[in-house]
Design an enzyme around this catalytic site. Structure first.
Site, PDB file in Angstrom:
ATOM      1  N   ASP A   1     -11.449   3.571  -1.407  1.00 20.40           N
ATOM      2  CA  ASP A   1     -10.065   3.169  -1.693  1.00 20.40           C
ATOM      3  C   ASP A   1      -9.708   1.976  -0.827  1.00 20.40           C
ATOM      4  O   ASP A   1     -10.281   1.788   0.249  1.00 20.40           O
ATOM      5  CB  ASP A   1      -9.083   4.304  -1.384  1.00 20.40           C
ATOM      6  CG  ASP A   1      -8.741   4.343   0.108  1.00 20.40           C
ATOM      7  OD1 ASP A   1      -7.666   3.834   0.477  1.00 20.40           O
ATOM      8  OD2 ASP A   1      -9.550   4.834   0.913  1.00 20.40           O
TER       9      ASP A   1
ATOM     10  N   GLN B   1     -15.560  11.048  12.308  1.00  9.99           N
ATOM     11  CA  GLN B   1     -15.257   9.889  13.145  1.00  9.99           C
ATOM     12  C   GLN B   1     -16.413   9.667  14.126  1.00  9.99           C
ATOM     13  O   GLN B   1     -17.455  10.280  14.001  1.00  9.99           O
ATOM     14  CB  GLN B   1     -13.932  10.111  13.882  1.00  9.99           C
ATOM     15  CG  GLN B   1     -12.705  10.104  12.975  1.00  9.99           C
ATOM     16  CD  GLN B   1     -12.264   8.697  12.574  1.00  9.99           C
ATOM     17  OE1 GLN B   1     -12.873   7.707  12.955  1.00  9.99           O
ATOM     18  NE2 GLN B   1     -11.188   8.605  11.798  1.00  9.99           N
TER      19      GLN B   1
ATOM     20  N   ASP C   1      -6.511  13.412  11.424  1.00  5.99           N
ATOM     21  CA  ASP C   1      -7.504  12.995  12.418  1.00  5.99           C
ATOM     22  C   ASP C   1      -6.921  11.928  13.326  1.00  5.99           C
ATOM     23  O   ASP C   1      -5.931  11.282  12.987  1.00  5.99           O
ATOM     24  CB  ASP C   1      -8.764  12.460  11.725  1.00  5.99           C
ATOM     25  CG  ASP C   1      -8.478  11.228  10.871  1.00  5.99           C
ATOM     26  OD1 ASP C   1      -7.352  11.127  10.331  1.00  5.99           O
ATOM     27  OD2 ASP C   1      -9.362  10.369  10.722  1.00  5.99           O
TER      28      ASP C   1
ATOM     29  N   ASP D   1      -3.772  10.693   1.737  1.00  3.67           N
ATOM     30  CA  ASP D   1      -4.337  10.664   3.088  1.00  3.67           C
ATOM     31  C   ASP D   1      -3.426  11.480   4.000  1.00  3.67           C
ATOM     32  O   ASP D   1      -2.354  11.910   3.597  1.00  3.67           O
ATOM     33  CB  ASP D   1      -4.515   9.229   3.576  1.00  3.67           C
ATOM     34  CG  ASP D   1      -3.215   8.458   3.647  1.00  3.67           C
ATOM     35  OD1 ASP D   1      -2.152   9.099   3.551  1.00  3.67           O
ATOM     36  OD2 ASP D   1      -3.250   7.236   3.794  1.00  3.67           O
ATOM     37  N   SER D   2      -3.850  11.709   5.223  1.00  5.83           N
ATOM     38  CA  SER D   2      -3.123  12.643   6.093  1.00  5.83           C
ATOM     39  C   SER D   2      -1.943  12.014   6.815  1.00  5.83           C
ATOM     40  O   SER D   2      -1.137  12.711   7.411  1.00  5.83           O
ATOM     41  CB  SER D   2      -4.081  13.217   7.138  1.00  5.83           C
ATOM     42  OG  SER D   2      -4.467  12.196   8.045  1.00  5.83           O
ATOM     43  N   GLY D   3      -1.855  10.682   6.789  1.00  5.23           N
ATOM     44  CA  GLY D   3      -0.830   9.997   7.568  1.00  5.23           C
ATOM     45  C   GLY D   3      -1.318   9.551   8.929  1.00  5.23           C
ATOM     46  O   GLY D   3      -0.646   8.789   9.623  1.00  5.23           O
ATOM     47  N   GLY D   4      -2.502  10.001   9.324  1.00  4.35           N
ATOM     48  CA  GLY D   4      -3.019   9.667  10.652  1.00  4.35           C
ATOM     49  C   GLY D   4      -3.180   8.180  10.878  1.00  4.35           C
ATOM     50  O   GLY D   4      -2.777   7.652  11.920  1.00  4.35           O
TER      51      GLY D   4
ATOM     52  N   CYS E   1     -10.057  -8.388 -19.151  1.00  5.18           N
ATOM     53  CA  CYS E   1      -8.810  -7.678 -18.852  1.00  5.18           C
ATOM     54  C   CYS E   1      -7.632  -8.345 -19.566  1.00  5.18           C
ATOM     55  O   CYS E   1      -7.740  -9.459 -20.085  1.00  5.18           O
ATOM     56  CB  CYS E   1      -8.564  -7.621 -17.337  1.00  5.18           C
ATOM     57  SG  CYS E   1      -7.861  -9.134 -16.609  1.00  5.18           S
TER      58      CYS E   1
ATOM     59  N   CYS F   1     -14.353 -11.952 -17.740  1.00  2.84           N
ATOM     60  CA  CYS F   1     -13.516 -10.752 -17.653  1.00  2.84           C
ATOM     61  C   CYS F   1     -12.730 -10.574 -18.948  1.00  2.84           C
ATOM     62  O   CYS F   1     -12.209 -11.547 -19.499  1.00  2.84           O
ATOM     63  CB  CYS F   1     -12.564 -10.877 -16.461  1.00  2.84           C
ATOM     64  SG  CYS F   1     -11.463  -9.468 -16.258  1.00  2.84           S
TER      65      CYS F   1
ATOM     66  N   CYS G   1      -6.845 -11.900 -18.301  1.00  2.00           N
ATOM     67  CA  CYS G   1      -7.815 -12.947 -18.670  1.00  2.00           C
ATOM     68  C   CYS G   1      -7.852 -13.201 -20.172  1.00  2.00           C
ATOM     69  O   CYS G   1      -8.201 -14.304 -20.604  1.00  2.00           O
ATOM     70  CB  CYS G   1      -9.199 -12.579 -18.144  1.00  2.00           C
ATOM     71  SG  CYS G   1      -9.292 -12.665 -16.333  1.00  2.00           S
TER      72      CYS G   1
END
Length: 380
Positions: free
Chosen positions: A269, A192, A149, A95-98, A309, A307, A312
């Site tokens: 995400d 946005q 942004d 991500d941009s850090g914004g 996994c 599940c 589990c």
């Protein structure tokens, strides 16, 4: 110019309009809709790259702001980029850090040039601009990087939001001009506009005219009701090109993943699965389980009977409760593993439902089993 990021639309669900696709990146091709685990500091908390691969993770996230501060983007670049630094040979998105600049720093001043703010670790004054955000991301070397942004709070007035999206559009153009590795990294624009349809339209129009290889929908999952998020998606995703990937930022609750896919989103995400896992909360096919509760002290069944996994297959609720109550790291590893696995497998089920043109039916079945249909249902 060849773009390093390409989206291939495979099928549209007849029942909902959801998209089944393939995201092609320099580090592999991955089916969408997909959930991307978050590794803020170049690690998904408590989980190894090998474990993420065995779960089926394709793209993971890292955070520009945090890696800029520690260890420094220059060190990551010297190591050969994020892929080499963290031993991950599949896709990475930074991500941009914004979002961090606007959410972590109490002191900040937004100007046309960029944002002045304080380092949340030591209080030092810092400055981040579109050019600097792209420079850092070029050094980190992720497959997908994000335009810088402004992230307005919710709620925000129409007047403030209008100024904000116009600035974000100007910043997006500056990000494109600053991008030094367009053949190796795909730069996504971020739409946005809050809950205002007219402003979402204006933002999307501005960004689509710049012809990014992919688009994110930002400014959601920031405190607004689920109905508002769904309504915004309904009028925003149709504004984005059908041949480009669409990414809904910061969304990871199971209901929102399904509802987002139904509204045309391809990528999601969120830190949710690892964050709630550290607190002893797990997502199961029958709803959320707070494993610290006393009722599980003698429960020798798996976290989720449906599940398969690692957690589990091998450990009981009673054992995991004991570990979490005693602050044992292994307990956090087991709950985090299960939660990330749960969301990755949920998206596999979503993709299969799209193939079978029955995503609306799947949504109803899942919501009923999970408990989302109950009055006052929890968010996850």
């Amino acid at each position: 110019m060849t773009t390093p990021i390409r989206f291939e639309l495979i099928k549209t669900c007849r029942q909902t309009g959801a998209r089944l696709g393939i995201l092609h990146t320099p580090h592999g091709s991955f089916e969408t809709p997909m959930f991307m685990p978050v590794g803020t500091l170049a690690t998904v908390k408590t989980l190894s790259p090998e474990e993420l691969k065995e779960m089926g993770a394709g793209v993971i996230l890292s955070n520009t702001y945090h890696l800029w501060l520690r260890p420094g983007h220059d060190i990551v670049e010297e190591a050969g980029g994020l892929h080499a630094f963290m031993n991950w040979d599949r896709g990475i998105l930074t991500d941009s850090g914004g979002f961090q600049v606007f959410s972590l720093s109490e002191f900040r001043r937004i100007e046309e040039e960029g944002v002045y703010f304080r380092n949340h670790l030591n209080g030092d004054k810092l400055f981040l601009s579109p050019e600097k955000a792209v420079e850092i991301q070029n050094a980190l070397g992720a497959d997908i990087i994000m335009a810088f942004d402004e992230c307005p709070p919710y709620p925000a007035t129409y007047e403030y939001m209008k100024q904000s999206i116009e600035r974000t559009s100007r910043w997006a153009e500056r990000c494109l001009k600053a991008h030094r590795r367009p053949n190796e990294q795909g730069l996504f624009g971020i739409v946005q506009g809050g809950e205002y349809e007219e402003l979402r339209r204006q933002s999307a129009r501005d960004l689509v005219s710049l012809d990014f290889p992919g688009y994110a929908v930002g400014g959601l999952s920031v405190g607004e009701p689920k109905e508002v998020m769904n309504r915004v998606l309904e009028f925003t995703t149709p504004l984005l090109p059908a041949d480009k990937p669409r990414y809904l930022m910061g969304v990871g609750s199971p209901d929102s993943l399904i509802d987002g896919a139904i509204r045309g989103i391809d990528m999601f995400d969120c830190v949710l699965p690892t964050r709630i896992g550290r607190n002893g909360t797990v997502m199961t096919s029958e709803g959320r389980v707070v494993i610290k509760n006393a009722q599980y002290a003698r429960d020798f069944s798996p976290l989720d009977p449906n599940c398969d996994c690692y957690t589990c297959r091998n450990y009981t609720r009673a054992y995991i409760r004991h570990l979490i109550k005693c602050d044992e790291t292994f307990g956090i590893r087991l709950t985090s593993y299960h939660n990330v696995y749960f969301l990755i497998k949920l998206m596999e089920q979503v993709r299969q439902a799209i193939r079978e043109d029955r995503l609306a039916d799947f949504r109803e079945e899942f919501f009923e089993c999970y408990g989302f249909n109950k009055p006052n249902a929890k968010n996850f």
